[in-house]
Design an enzyme around this catalytic site. Structure first.
Site, PDB file in Angstrom:
ATOM      1  N   PHE A  49       0.857  -1.189   0.000  1.00  0.00           N
ATOM      2  CA  PHE A  49       0.000   0.000   0.000  1.00  0.00           C
ATOM      3  C   PHE A  49       0.889   1.234   0.000  1.00  0.00           C
ATOM      4  O   PHE A  49       0.816   2.097   0.856  1.00  0.00           O
ATOM      5  CB  PHE A  49      -0.930  -0.027   1.220  1.00  0.00           C
ATOM      6  CG  PHE A  49      -2.126   0.864   1.057  1.00  0.00           C
ATOM      7  CD1 PHE A  49      -3.104   0.580   0.115  1.00  0.00           C
ATOM      8  CD2 PHE A  49      -2.272   1.988   1.857  1.00  0.00           C
ATOM      9  CE1 PHE A  49      -4.201   1.415  -0.046  1.00  0.00           C
ATOM     10  CE2 PHE A  49      -3.367   2.825   1.704  1.00  0.00           C
ATOM     11  CZ  PHE A  49      -4.334   2.544   0.749  1.00  0.00           C
TER      12      PHE A  49
ATOM     13  N   ARG B 113       3.769  -2.256  10.808  1.00  0.00           N
ATOM     14  CA  ARG B 113       2.543  -2.148  11.625  1.00  0.00           C
ATOM     15  C   ARG B 113       2.298  -0.728  12.127  1.00  0.00           C
ATOM     16  O   ARG B 113       1.183  -0.371  12.503  1.00  0.00           O
ATOM     17  CB  ARG B 113       2.641  -3.067  12.853  1.00  0.00           C
ATOM     18  CG  ARG B 113       2.516  -4.524  12.496  1.00  0.00           C
ATOM     19  CD  ARG B 113       2.809  -5.410  13.695  1.00  0.00           C
ATOM     20  NE  ARG B 113       2.910  -6.799  13.272  1.00  0.00           N
ATOM     21  CZ  ARG B 113       1.898  -7.650  13.247  1.00  0.00           C
ATOM     22  NH1 ARG B 113       0.705  -7.275  13.656  1.00  0.00           N
ATOM     23  NH2 ARG B 113       2.073  -8.884  12.829  1.00  0.00           N
TER      24      ARG B 113
ATOM     25  N   LYS C  28      12.079  -3.809 -18.056  1.00  0.00           N
ATOM     26  CA  LYS C  28      10.904  -3.607 -18.923  1.00  0.00           C
ATOM     27  C   LYS C  28      11.191  -4.104 -20.329  1.00  0.00           C
ATOM     28  O   LYS C  28      10.328  -4.719 -20.970  1.00  0.00           O
ATOM     29  CB  LYS C  28      10.521  -2.124 -18.950  1.00  0.00           C
ATOM     30  CG  LYS C  28      10.042  -1.626 -17.596  1.00  0.00           C
ATOM     31  CD  LYS C  28       9.963  -0.109 -17.561  1.00  0.00           C
ATOM     32  CE  LYS C  28       9.500   0.389 -16.213  1.00  0.00           C
ATOM     33  NZ  LYS C  28       9.724   1.815 -16.019  1.00  0.00           N
TER      34      LYS C  28
ATOM     35  N   GLY D 106       4.085   6.955 -11.375  1.00  0.00           N
ATOM     36  CA  GLY D 106       3.196   7.748 -10.527  1.00  0.00           C
ATOM     37  C   GLY D 106       2.023   6.924 -10.047  1.00  0.00           C
ATOM     38  O   GLY D 106       1.663   5.904 -10.637  1.00  0.00           O
TER      39      GLY D 106
HETATM   40  N1  LIG Z   1       5.975   4.075  -8.183  1.00  0.00           N
HETATM   41  C1  LIG Z   1       5.719   3.952  -9.473  1.00  0.00           C
HETATM   42  O1  LIG Z   1       5.458   4.915 -10.186  1.00  0.00           O
HETATM   43  C2  LIG Z   1       5.727   2.582 -10.112  1.00  0.00           C
HETATM   44  C3  LIG Z   1       5.396   2.482 -11.476  1.00  0.00           C
HETATM   45  C4  LIG Z   1       5.339   1.210 -12.063  1.00  0.00           C
HETATM   46  C5  LIG Z   1       5.622   0.089 -11.304  1.00  0.00           C
HETATM   47  N2  LIG Z   1       5.968   0.219  -9.994  1.00  0.00           N
HETATM   48  C6  LIG Z   1       6.245  -1.010  -9.234  1.00  0.00           C
HETATM   49  O2  LIG Z   1       5.183  -1.205  -8.307  1.00  0.00           O
HETATM   50  C7  LIG Z   1       5.674  -1.850  -7.129  1.00  0.00           C
HETATM   51  C8  LIG Z   1       5.336  -0.997  -5.899  1.00  0.00           C
HETATM   52  O3  LIG Z   1       5.993   0.244  -6.057  1.00  0.00           O
HETATM   53  P1  LIG Z   1       5.634   1.484  -5.094  1.00  0.00           P
HETATM   54  O4  LIG Z   1       6.255   2.657  -5.727  1.00  0.00           O
HETATM   55  O5  LIG Z   1       4.166   1.506  -4.805  1.00  0.00           O
HETATM   56  O6  LIG Z   1       6.438   1.089  -3.761  1.00  0.00           O
HETATM   57  P2  LIG Z   1       6.361   1.802  -2.344  1.00  0.00           P
HETATM   58  O7  LIG Z   1       5.657   3.110  -2.424  1.00  0.00           O
HETATM   59  O8  LIG Z   1       7.733   1.760  -1.775  1.00  0.00           O
HETATM   60  O9  LIG Z   1       5.429   0.822  -1.469  1.00  0.00           O
HETATM   61  C9  LIG Z   1       5.813  -0.483  -1.210  1.00  0.00           C
HETATM   62  C10 LIG Z   1       4.739  -1.169  -0.399  1.00  0.00           C
HETATM   63  O10 LIG Z   1       5.082  -2.555  -0.272  1.00  0.00           O
HETATM   64  C11 LIG Z   1       4.905  -2.947   1.094  1.00  0.00           C
HETATM   65  N3  LIG Z   1       5.797  -4.092   1.316  1.00  0.00           N
HETATM   66  C12 LIG Z   1       7.138  -4.186   1.107  1.00  0.00           C
HETATM   67  N4  LIG Z   1       7.555  -5.452   1.363  1.00  0.00           N
HETATM   68  C13 LIG Z   1       6.462  -6.157   1.723  1.00  0.00           C
HETATM   69  C14 LIG Z   1       6.228  -7.507   2.092  1.00  0.00           C
HETATM   70  N5  LIG Z   1       7.218  -8.395   2.146  1.00  0.00           N
HETATM   71  N6  LIG Z   1       4.958  -7.893   2.385  1.00  0.00           N
HETATM   72  C15 LIG Z   1       3.937  -7.004   2.336  1.00  0.00           C
HETATM   73  N7  LIG Z   1       4.084  -5.705   1.976  1.00  0.00           N
HETATM   74  C16 LIG Z   1       5.334  -5.296   1.686  1.00  0.00           C
HETATM   75  C17 LIG Z   1       5.249  -1.710   1.897  1.00  0.00           C
HETATM   76  O11 LIG Z   1       4.671  -1.851   3.164  1.00  0.00           O
HETATM   77  P3  LIG Z   1       4.661  -0.654   4.248  1.00  0.00           P
HETATM   78  O12 LIG Z   1       3.602   0.301   3.770  1.00  0.00           O
HETATM   79  O13 LIG Z   1       4.304  -1.320   5.520  1.00  0.00           O
HETATM   80  O14 LIG Z   1       6.051  -0.072   4.226  1.00  0.00           O
HETATM   81  C18 LIG Z   1       4.594  -0.625   1.024  1.00  0.00           C
HETATM   82  O15 LIG Z   1       3.228  -0.511   1.350  1.00  0.00           O
HETATM   83  C19 LIG Z   1       7.187  -2.043  -7.353  1.00  0.00           C
HETATM   84  O16 LIG Z   1       7.409  -3.312  -7.877  1.00  0.00           O
HETATM   85  C20 LIG Z   1       7.511  -0.997  -8.418  1.00  0.00           C
HETATM   86  O17 LIG Z   1       8.611  -1.385  -9.216  1.00  0.00           O
HETATM   87  C21 LIG Z   1       6.029   1.439  -9.372  1.00  0.00           C
END
Ligand SMILES: NC(=O)c1ccc[n+]([C@@H]2O[C@H](COP(=O)([O-])OP(=O)(O)OC[C@H]3O[C@@H](n4cnc5c(N)ncnc54)[C@H](OP(=O)(O)O)[C@@H]3O)[C@@H](O)[C@H]2O)c1
Length: 404
Positions: free
Chosen positions: A11, A40, A197, A294
């Site tokens: 999240f 948590r 990618k 984003g």
């Molecule tokens: N950001 C972008 O624009 C973007 C675009 C395309 C793809 N992506 C991909 O989407 C994915 C998520 O990216 P994001 O930017 O949303 O990351 P982020 O903002 O860093 O959020 C990561 C989330 O994963 C949770 N998490 C990490 N390890 C975990 C585990 N073992 N079990 C359960 N939850 C866990 C974290 O929990 P906590 O909240 O408790 O810390 C956090 O809620 C990545 O693979 C990224 O490469 C991102």
């Protein structure tokens, strides 16, 4: 009660984007019933704490959950979640390019073995529907080349360097503050994210599996004021380009900064926007442009995958084309601190050489394997920028330049 019950992992930026796009969309018969996160103590308001769990098994063992959406930033843990979900017959959506790219052959096998789909549009160029188009529309095309700007944060940084004269550190911080950059920025600026990618794109465009380790990547971290000046003097820009090009039965693959001229569609793609250029035998070049990163743009791509799962959609994984990977010669600009760090004999030809007091550069043709050796030896004391343009190489070497 919705027919499709989603167990969401993660999240953060994208997880929240999915939540917002799903909860403001009335057309989809799907709801998020549990959200698994790591920490948590984080504040999750305005969402009720009851929705959040910390043990993945609570989603994996919940028989009411029929769709798992994996949006965490840990590729290893993500693979474990996706594998277990497919084994349990739960359809999966992921946006994790590293996890998908590094495990694609096994993920395809798992989908076939358990007859359960995995979709990952959000993993490639954010909101641009690249995979869906390659899988469906371009299945009838003989694709010759796919290239483009596949990384929003490095494009954002390059835009700030060129347009606003910001420092690299300032631009990176801004990209991170805006949620475009990965938790580990090396993935973006080092050209790793776009090669994950590209590896996924290659599977869908050409039917071949190429592990990201086998794709050359050079990022934007070494770009200096001299490299930018060189571009500005010639009305060029630098863009980080991911490219898979075929000639007959050979395919060349790389991610590297390129000098781009204003005739090239990539020249005009700025900030966090991505651009994918698809070239084929029948349609010639087509251009897809959109937000590559984003919260809401990527959330939308994930939501579109969820919507597709409710319509029993899955990827085809077309038969592979008989292509062998080549590391043929390209024209490059190589900037160095000390020319003695460079083994000039590795160049097939050198068309321009400048040696100043503090830096120098040369423009020449070199095989990729030889270039890799130069970069390995000289490391951060050099930078390389490829010179390929829209259809042919920009003959940077023919442009005049004075060193007053
Ligand atoms: N950001 C972008 O624009 C973007 C675009 C395309 C793809 N992506 C991909 O989407 C994915 C998520 O990216 P994001 O930017 O949303 O990351 P982020 O903002 O860093 O959020 C990561 C989330 O994963 C949770 N998490 C990490 N390890 C975990 C585990 N073992 N079990 C359960 N939850 C866990 C974290 O929990 P906590 O909240 O408790 O810390 C956090 O809620 C990545 O693979 C990224 O490469 C991102």
């Amino acid at each position: 009660m919705s027919k499709y019950k989603i167990g969401l992992f993660g999240f953060g930026c994208v997880g929240k984007g999915l939540y917002e796009t799903l909860t403001t969309n009335n057309d989809l018969d799907a709801e998020i019933v549990k959200i698994c996160v790591k920490n948590r103590d984080k504040d999750r308001s305005p969402i009720s704490k009851d929705k959040f769990i910390y043990d993945p098994e609570e989603i994996l063992n919940d028989e009411n959950i029929n769709i798992v959406v994996e949006l965490i930033d840990d590729a290893k843990a993500a693979f474990d979640i996706v594998k277990k979900s497919l084994e349990k017959g739960k359809a999966v959506v992921s946006a994790n390019k590293k996890m998908v790219a590094e495990n694609l052959p096994e993920l395809i096998e798992l989908q076939q073995k358990y007859n359960t789909p995995l979709l990952y549009e959000g993993a490639v160029c954010g909101s641009i529907p690249v995979i869906r188009n390659l899988n469906d529309y371009y299945a009838s095309e003989q694709i010759t080349e796919v290239k483009g700007i596949f990384n929003g944060s490095s494009n954002y940084i390059l835009t700030k360097l060129f347009q606003e004269g910001q420092s690299y550190a300032e631009a990176l911080k801004e990209a991170q503050d805006n949620g475009f950059a990965e938790t580990d920025p090396t993935l973006d600026v080092g050209g790793f994210d776009p090669k994950f990618k590209l590896s996924i794109v290659i599977q869908h465009a050409f039917g071949i599996a190429v592990h990201p380790e086998n794709i050359f990547n050079w990022g934007i971290q070494n770009i200096s004021d001299q490299d930018i000046e060189f571009a500005k003097e010639r009305d060029l820009k630098i863009k980080l380009v991911a490219k898979a090009s075929t000639i007959d039965d050979q395919i060349s693959l790389l991610v590297a900064p390129h000098y781009i001229d204003s005739d090239n569609p990539l020249y005009h793609v700025e900030n966090e926007f991505n651009c994918v250029l698809i070239n084929g035998k029948y349609a010639s070049e087509q251009t897809l442009i959109g937000k590559g990163a984003g919260s809401l743009p990527t959330g939308l791509a994930v939501l579109a995958d969820v919507a597709s799962l409710t319509k029993d959609y899955s990827y085809n994984y077309n038969e592979s084309r008989p292509l062998t990977i080549t590391e043929g010669a390209s024209e490059v600009y190589l900037r160095f601190d000390d020319v003695n760090d460079i083994d000039l004999s590795l160049f097939e030809s050198i068309s321009e050489k400048f040696i100043g007091q503090k830096h120098g550069y040369l423009i020449g043709k070199i095989e990729l394997s030889d270039l890799k050796n130069i970069l390995k030896e000289a490391d951060h004391k050099v930078n390389v920028v490829f010179t390929s343009g829209k259809d042919a190489e920009i003959e940077v070497s023919k442009l005049t330049y004075s060193y007053a």
